[in-house]
Write an enzyme that holds these catalytic residues in place. Structure first.
Site, PDB file in Angstrom:
ATOM      1  N   HIS A   1       5.678  -6.186 -48.016  1.00 15.13           N
ATOM      2  CA  HIS A   1       6.638  -6.475 -46.587  1.00 15.13           C
ATOM      3  C   HIS A   1       6.351  -5.427 -45.594  1.00 15.13           C
ATOM      4  O   HIS A   1       6.050  -4.125 -46.046  1.00 15.13           O
ATOM      5  CB  HIS A   1       8.090  -6.434 -47.209  1.00 15.13           C
ATOM      6  CG  HIS A   1       8.731  -7.524 -47.668  1.00 15.13           C
ATOM      7  ND1 HIS A   1       9.757  -7.688 -48.683  1.00 15.13           N
ATOM      8  CD2 HIS A   1       8.930  -8.855 -47.433  1.00 15.13           C
ATOM      9  CE1 HIS A   1      10.231  -8.775 -48.946  1.00 15.13           C
ATOM     10  NE2 HIS A   1       9.511  -9.629 -48.033  1.00 15.13           N
TER      11      HIS A   1
ATOM     12  N   CYS B   1      15.484  -2.055 -47.353  1.00 11.49           N
ATOM     13  CA  CYS B   1      15.713  -3.562 -48.025  1.00 11.49           C
ATOM     14  C   CYS B   1      17.102  -3.848 -48.334  1.00 11.49           C
ATOM     15  O   CYS B   1      17.589  -5.123 -48.257  1.00 11.49           O
ATOM     16  CB  CYS B   1      15.007  -3.539 -49.486  1.00 11.49           C
ATOM     17  SG  CYS B   1      13.107  -3.283 -49.360  1.00 11.49           S
TER      18      CYS B   1
HETATM   19  N1  ARG Z   1      12.308  -8.150 -55.429  1.00 15.97           N
HETATM   20  C1  ARG Z   1      12.311  -8.333 -54.038  1.00 15.97           C
HETATM   21  C2  ARG Z   1      11.404  -9.200 -53.437  1.00 15.97           C
HETATM   22  O1  ARG Z   1      10.209  -9.143 -54.016  1.00 15.97           O
HETATM   23  C3  ARG Z   1      12.299  -7.024 -53.434  1.00 15.97           C
HETATM   24  C4  ARG Z   1      12.486  -7.212 -51.795  1.00 15.97           C
HETATM   25  C5  ARG Z   1      12.473  -6.135 -51.082  1.00 15.97           C
HETATM   26  N2  ARG Z   1      12.834  -6.250 -49.503  1.00 15.97           N
HETATM   27  C6  ARG Z   1      12.392  -5.755 -48.569  1.00 15.97           C
HETATM   28  N3  ARG Z   1      13.050  -5.991 -47.454  1.00 15.97           N
HETATM   29  N4  ARG Z   1      11.168  -5.089 -48.520  1.00 15.97           N
HETATM   30  O2  ARG Z   1      11.357 -10.319 -52.652  1.00 15.97           O
END
Ligand code: ARG
Length: 257
Positions: free
Chosen positions: A156, A250
């Site tokens: 991300h 996150c």
């Molecule tokens: N387990 C989640 C996923 O893989 C983690 C999300 C992390 N969020 C972020 N904004 N980077 O989607």
């Protein structure tokens, strides 16, 4: 924010997740509460959504939408395991007098969109579909700059780049394609450059209010770097949530009225 009462690692959709790892949801809640308290102690208002059973990643509230100028562009999750999370975020905005624009294309909200210098910086390569960048620009009426993510560990945008204040950012260059690195150098010549150790500590997954920089306790290198630039690091231990592949940013959906 969404409390991690139901947090678990039940599936693997990023390289940090390992379903054989034990997760202590009670500890996750304690750590999350410390982060929430840190935000409140610095004068911020925190709204919380009710966590839902069967949505173990709901704690990662940043993925639910992206807001700017009182407009919320909704999320459409890539993986079916998370798709039902979008509704709770949508209801939050619609019940509070935001303009909500529903997405038709895959995008994971603030996970892949950041706001700096009047621009929306947008990541693609792993989660958000690049075509959603154009949809976001139409929805939000701000220029969108597409940046290509190339390292699966930093899947991300918010694991590789963060706004420090209204006009500067920090980022880990190697998480981006060569071309996107050039774009970032053009737009932000004075950016605070992070290294691999910072990125692996999820130090880029920070939230800054322009003065206070909220980081996890593993991010000691980044804490020193932001201090050298005049910011105040505020550290919270989020070790449990790292098992889900996330940290400070996150957990927080920022509300840009
Ligand atoms: N387990 C989640 C996923 O893989 C983690 C999300 C992390 N969020 C972020 N904004 N980077 O989607």
């Amino acid at each position: 924010m969404v409390p991690p009462e139901n947090f678990a690692v039940e599936y693997e959709i990023n390289p940090w997740m390992d379903t054989s790892t034990e997760v202590d949801a009670r500890l996750a809640v304690k750590q999350w509460e410390a982060l929430k308290d840190a935000l409140i102690s610095k004068g911020h208002t925190v709204h919380t959504l009710v966590p839902e059973k069967g949505l173990p990643d709901m704690v990662f509230a940043a993925n639910g939408a992206f807001t700017v100028d009182g407009v919320a562009y909704g999320a459409k999750f890539k993986y079916p395991q998370r798709s039902d999370e979008a509704k709770a975020h949508r209801e939050f905005y619609e019940s509070r007098d935001w303009t909500f624009r529903a997405p038709t294309l895959t995008n994971e909200g603030e996970g892949d969109f950041a706001y700096a210098n009047g621009l929306i910086l947008a990541g693609y390569g792993f989660r958000t579909d690049v075509t959603a960048h154009a949809e976001a620009q139409e929805a939000l009426q701000r220029p969108v700059v597409s940046l290509k993510l190339v390292d699966p560990r930093f899947y991300h945008l918010d694991t590789a780049l963060a706004a420090l204040d209204d006009d500067n950012i920090t980022y880990y260059p190697q998480a981006f394609s060569e071309a996107s690195q050039r774009v970032l150098r053009q737009l932000f010549p004075d950016a605070l450059i992070a290294d691999e150790e910072d990125a692996e500590a999820f130090a880029l997954n920070l939230v800054s209010d322009g003065l206070n920089v909220f980081l996890n306790t593993e991010s000691v290198g980044m804490a020193t770097k932001v201090m050298d630039r005049g910011y105040v690091p505020v550290l919270t231990d989020l070790s449990e949530l790292k098992k889900g592949g996330g940290s400070v940013k996150c957990c927080i959906a920022e509300l840009r009225r």
